[in-house]
Design a protein around this motif. Structure first.
Motif, PDB file in Angstrom:
ATOM      1  N   SER A  83       8.724  13.042   1.664  1.00 38.00           N
ATOM      2  CA  SER A  83       9.754  14.060   1.894  1.00 38.00           C
ATOM      3  C   SER A  83      10.742  14.159   0.738  1.00 38.00           C
ATOM      4  O   SER A  83      11.582  15.055   0.715  1.00 38.00           O
ATOM      5  N   VAL A  84      10.647  13.237  -0.218  1.00 35.96           N
ATOM      6  CA  VAL A  84      11.549  13.222  -1.368  1.00 35.96           C
ATOM      7  C   VAL A  84      10.870  13.919  -2.538  1.00 35.96           C
ATOM      8  O   VAL A  84       9.752  13.541  -2.930  1.00 35.96           O
ATOM      9  N   ASP A  85      11.524  14.927  -3.089  1.00 33.49           N
ATOM     10  CA  ASP A  85      10.968  15.671  -4.223  1.00 33.49           C
ATOM     11  C   ASP A  85      10.716  14.744  -5.407  1.00 33.49           C
ATOM     12  O   ASP A  85      11.519  13.846  -5.695  1.00 33.49           O
ATOM     13  N   GLY A  86       9.593  14.964  -6.078  1.00 34.75           N
ATOM     14  CA  GLY A  86       9.280  14.200  -7.279  1.00 34.75           C
ATOM     15  C   GLY A  86       8.657  12.852  -7.012  1.00 34.75           C
ATOM     16  O   GLY A  86       8.567  12.030  -7.932  1.00 34.75           O
ATOM     17  N   VAL A  87       8.227  12.612  -5.789  1.00 31.79           N
ATOM     18  CA  VAL A  87       7.611  11.326  -5.439  1.00 31.79           C
ATOM     19  C   VAL A  87       6.186  11.559  -4.970  1.00 31.79           C
ATOM     20  O   VAL A  87       5.934  12.385  -4.092  1.00 31.79           O
ATOM     21  N   LYS A  88       5.245  10.845  -5.576  1.00 31.00           N
ATOM     22  CA  LYS A  88       3.864  10.876  -5.102  1.00 31.00           C
ATOM     23  C   LYS A  88       3.589   9.539  -4.425  1.00 31.00           C
ATOM     24  O   LYS A  88       4.108   8.495  -4.830  1.00 31.00           O
ATOM     25  N   THR A  89       2.791   9.581  -3.376  1.00 35.24           N
ATOM     26  CA  THR A  89       2.540   8.363  -2.603  1.00 35.24           C
ATOM     27  C   THR A  89       1.044   8.117  -2.455  1.00 35.24           C
ATOM     28  O   THR A  89       0.239   9.052  -2.461  1.00 35.24           O
ATOM     29  N   GLU A  90       0.710   6.846  -2.335  1.00 41.29           N
ATOM     30  CA  GLU A  90      -0.662   6.414  -2.077  1.00 41.29           C
ATOM     31  C   GLU A  90      -0.602   5.299  -1.045  1.00 41.29           C
ATOM     32  O   GLU A  90       0.421   4.619  -0.898  1.00 41.29           O
ATOM     33  N   THR A  91      -1.697   5.088  -0.336  1.00 41.00           N
ATOM     34  CA  THR A  91      -1.810   3.929   0.545  1.00 41.00           C
ATOM     35  C   THR A  91      -2.979   3.072   0.080  1.00 41.00           C
ATOM     36  O   THR A  91      -3.980   3.587  -0.413  1.00 41.00           O
ATOM     37  N   VAL A  92      -2.815   1.778   0.237  1.00 41.67           N
ATOM     38  CA  VAL A  92      -3.836   0.815  -0.143  1.00 41.67           C
ATOM     39  C   VAL A  92      -4.037  -0.138   1.026  1.00 41.67           C
ATOM     40  O   VAL A  92      -3.078  -0.763   1.496  1.00 41.67           O
ATOM     41  N   LEU A  93      -5.274  -0.232   1.499  1.00 36.76           N
ATOM     42  CA  LEU A  93      -5.612  -1.246   2.501  1.00 36.76           C
ATOM     43  C   LEU A  93      -5.911  -2.532   1.752  1.00 36.76           C
ATOM     44  O   LEU A  93      -6.788  -2.561   0.886  1.00 36.76           O
ATOM     45  N   ILE A  94      -5.203  -3.594   2.077  1.00 40.37           N
ATOM     46  CA  ILE A  94      -5.238  -4.788   1.227  1.00 40.37           C
ATOM     47  C   ILE A  94      -6.348  -5.781   1.575  1.00 40.37           C
ATOM     48  O   ILE A  94      -6.478  -6.791   0.898  1.00 40.37           O
ATOM     49  N   GLU A  95      -7.187  -5.458   2.558  1.00 36.55           N
ATOM     50  CA  GLU A  95      -8.203  -6.430   2.969  1.00 36.55           C
ATOM     51  C   GLU A  95      -9.236  -6.712   1.889  1.00 36.55           C
ATOM     52  O   GLU A  95      -9.740  -7.830   1.780  1.00 36.55           O
ATOM     53  N   ALA A  96      -9.624  -5.723   1.124  1.00 36.58           N
ATOM     54  CA  ALA A  96     -10.657  -5.889   0.100  1.00 36.58           C
ATOM     55  C   ALA A  96     -10.232  -5.106  -1.133  1.00 36.58           C
ATOM     56  O   ALA A  96     -10.713  -4.011  -1.393  1.00 36.58           O
ATOM     57  N   MET A  97      -9.321  -5.673  -1.885  1.00 33.82           N
ATOM     58  CA  MET A  97      -8.736  -4.981  -3.033  1.00 33.82           C
ATOM     59  C   MET A  97      -9.765  -4.797  -4.152  1.00 33.82           C
ATOM     60  O   MET A  97     -10.484  -5.721  -4.508  1.00 33.82           O
ATOM     61  N   THR A  98      -9.777  -3.594  -4.705  1.00 34.03           N
ATOM     62  CA  THR A  98     -10.600  -3.308  -5.878  1.00 34.03           C
ATOM     63  C   THR A  98      -9.718  -3.382  -7.124  1.00 34.03           C
ATOM     64  O   THR A  98      -8.482  -3.375  -7.036  1.00 34.03           O
ATOM     65  N   ASP A  99     -10.346  -3.438  -8.291  1.00 32.64           N
ATOM     66  CA  ASP A  99      -9.578  -3.436  -9.537  1.00 32.64           C
ATOM     67  C   ASP A  99      -8.718  -2.183  -9.631  1.00 32.64           C
ATOM     68  O   ASP A  99      -7.565  -2.244 -10.086  1.00 32.64           O
ATOM     69  N   GLU A 100      -9.270  -1.053  -9.190  1.00 29.94           N
ATOM     70  CA  GLU A 100      -8.524   0.202  -9.251  1.00 29.94           C
ATOM     71  C   GLU A 100      -7.279   0.159  -8.366  1.00 29.94           C
ATOM     72  O   GLU A 100      -6.222   0.692  -8.728  1.00 29.94           O
ATOM     73  N   GLN A 101      -7.387  -0.491  -7.202  1.00 30.71           N
ATOM     74  CA  GLN A 101      -6.232  -0.582  -6.310  1.00 30.71           C
ATOM     75  C   GLN A 101      -5.157  -1.506  -6.883  1.00 30.71           C
ATOM     76  O   GLN A 101      -3.967  -1.212  -6.779  1.00 30.71           O
ATOM     77  N   TRP A 102      -5.571  -2.613  -7.497  1.00 29.94           N
ATOM     78  CA  TRP A 102      -4.598  -3.480  -8.158  1.00 29.94           C
ATOM     79  C   TRP A 102      -3.882  -2.707  -9.270  1.00 29.94           C
ATOM     80  O   TRP A 102      -2.662  -2.812  -9.438  1.00 29.94           O
ATOM     81  N   GLU A 103      -4.638  -1.917 -10.025  1.00 30.28           N
ATOM     82  CA  GLU A 103      -4.047  -1.133 -11.110  1.00 30.28           C
ATOM     83  C   GLU A 103      -3.085  -0.078 -10.569  1.00 30.28           C
ATOM     84  O   GLU A 103      -2.063   0.222 -11.201  1.00 30.28           O
ATOM     85  N   LEU A 104      -3.397   0.466  -9.399  1.00 32.80           N
ATOM     86  CA  LEU A 104      -2.496   1.427  -8.759  1.00 32.80           C
ATOM     87  C   LEU A 104      -1.157   0.771  -8.445  1.00 32.80           C
ATOM     88  O   LEU A 104      -0.086   1.351  -8.672  1.00 32.80           O
ATOM     89  N   LEU A 105      -1.206  -0.451  -7.932  1.00 25.37           N
ATOM     90  CA  LEU A 105       0.023  -1.193  -7.650  1.00 25.37           C
ATOM     91  C   LEU A 105       0.765  -1.521  -8.945  1.00 25.37           C
ATOM     92  O   LEU A 105       1.997  -1.424  -9.007  1.00 25.37           O
ATOM     93  N   ASP A 106       0.021  -1.895  -9.983  1.00 26.98           N
ATOM     94  CA  ASP A 106       0.647  -2.237 -11.261  1.00 26.98           C
ATOM     95  C   ASP A 106       1.397  -1.040 -11.855  1.00 26.98           C
ATOM     96  O   ASP A 106       2.413  -1.202 -12.524  1.00 26.98           O
ATOM     97  N   ALA A 107       0.875   0.157 -11.621  1.00 26.40           N
ATOM     98  CA  ALA A 107       1.473   1.367 -12.199  1.00 26.40           C
ATOM     99  C   ALA A 107       2.579   1.958 -11.334  1.00 26.40           C
ATOM    100  O   ALA A 107       3.300   2.853 -11.780  1.00 26.40           O
ATOM    101  N   ALA A 108       2.744   1.467 -10.119  1.00 29.30           N
ATOM    102  CA  ALA A 108       3.713   2.044  -9.178  1.00 29.30           C
ATOM    103  C   ALA A 108       5.149   1.731  -9.582  1.00 29.30           C
ATOM    104  O   ALA A 108       5.428   0.695 -10.196  1.00 29.30           O
ATOM    105  N   ASP A 109       6.046   2.614  -9.203  1.00 28.20           N
ATOM    106  CA  ASP A 109       7.483   2.342  -9.345  1.00 28.20           C
ATOM    107  C   ASP A 109       7.995   1.531  -8.163  1.00 28.20           C
ATOM    108  O   ASP A 109       8.975   0.800  -8.289  1.00 28.20           O
ATOM    109  N   ALA A 110       7.354   1.693  -7.004  1.00 33.08           N
ATOM    110  CA  ALA A 110       7.778   1.003  -5.786  1.00 33.08           C
ATOM    111  C   ALA A 110       6.554   0.664  -4.948  1.00 33.08           C
ATOM    112  O   ALA A 110       5.604   1.446  -4.880  1.00 33.08           O
ATOM    113  N   ILE A 111       6.586  -0.520  -4.332  1.00 33.82           N
ATOM    114  CA  ILE A 111       5.526  -0.949  -3.421  1.00 33.82           C
ATOM    115  C   ILE A 111       6.175  -1.312  -2.090  1.00 33.82           C
ATOM    116  O   ILE A 111       7.122  -2.103  -2.049  1.00 33.82           O
TER     117      ILE A 111
END
Length: 198
Positions: free
Chosen positions: A30-58
């Motif tokens: 609901s906040v302008d200028g914010v993109k969001t993603e969800t990650v299910l943490i049970e079986a993390m892939t390299d791409e999901q770890w990289e998504l977290l690494d690139a995030a401004d907030a987790i």
């Protein structure tokens, strides 16, 4: 300027925490200028770890089982050690949410565990920022923060009912948390000096 990236990283055993995760994401979106993603943490892939690494907030999420985060969340926390080693999450914003069957259910301990994980990573914890609801004769179970938790968003779900019957007040509290973290991320982005500048 690129959008703020907020990732909701969570485990859900029976769908209740997943519904709370959706509420957190809805609030953030609901906040302008914010993109969001969800990650299910049970079986993390390299791409999901990289998504977290690139995030401004987790925003971390887990059900509370036997007074703490789920075993799946504990495994995720253990596996984040490579991020700790490289300070990949240093100075990112962090927040948390949890759900259990009991009104208390020691949910606070789960949120404390998440906050400590964030602190070990050098992250900046965002609290719920709401006064306690449902604590006066004029209050009701429809109040935001009806469970009176300040460290993060907490929900209570009856153990014999599905996620579709969760408290709307708890879901709105989750939305509030997502929106608050997104707003704080925007504020910090606007005041940070870009890396490499004098």
């Amino acid at each position: 300027m690129e959008d703020i990236s907020l990732v909701v990283a969570y485990h859900s055993g029976y769908g209740h925490t997943a519904r709370l995760a959706d509420a957190v994401r809805t609030g953030a979106m609901s906040v302008d200028g914010v993109k969001t993603e969800t990650v299910l943490i049970e079986a993390m892939t390299d791409e999901q770890w990289e998504l977290l690494d690139a995030a401004d907030a987790i925003v971390f999420g887990s059900p509370t089982y036997m007074g703490s985060a789920s075993p799946e969340f504990h495994s995720f926390a253990r596996d984040s050690v490579a991020r700790w080693t490289n300070a990949a999450w240093q100075d990112k914003l962090a927040a948390g949410f949890t759900n259990s069957g009991s009104m208390s259910g020691d949910k606070l301990h789960t949120l404390e565990y998440m906050a400590l994980l964030a602190a070990q990573h050098g992250m900046l914890w965002v609290s719920l920022g709401l006064k306690s609801g449902w604590n006066a004769s004029t209050g009701s179970s429809d109040d935001l923060n009806r469970l009176g938790v300040w460290l993060g968003a907490a929900a209570q779900s009856n153990v014999d009912e599905g996620p579709e019957l969760m408290s709307e007040a708890d879901l709105r509290t989750g939305e509030h948390l997502g929106r608050r973290v997104a707003e704080k991320a925007c504020l910090i982005r606007g005041t940070r000096t870009p890396r490499g500048s004098a």
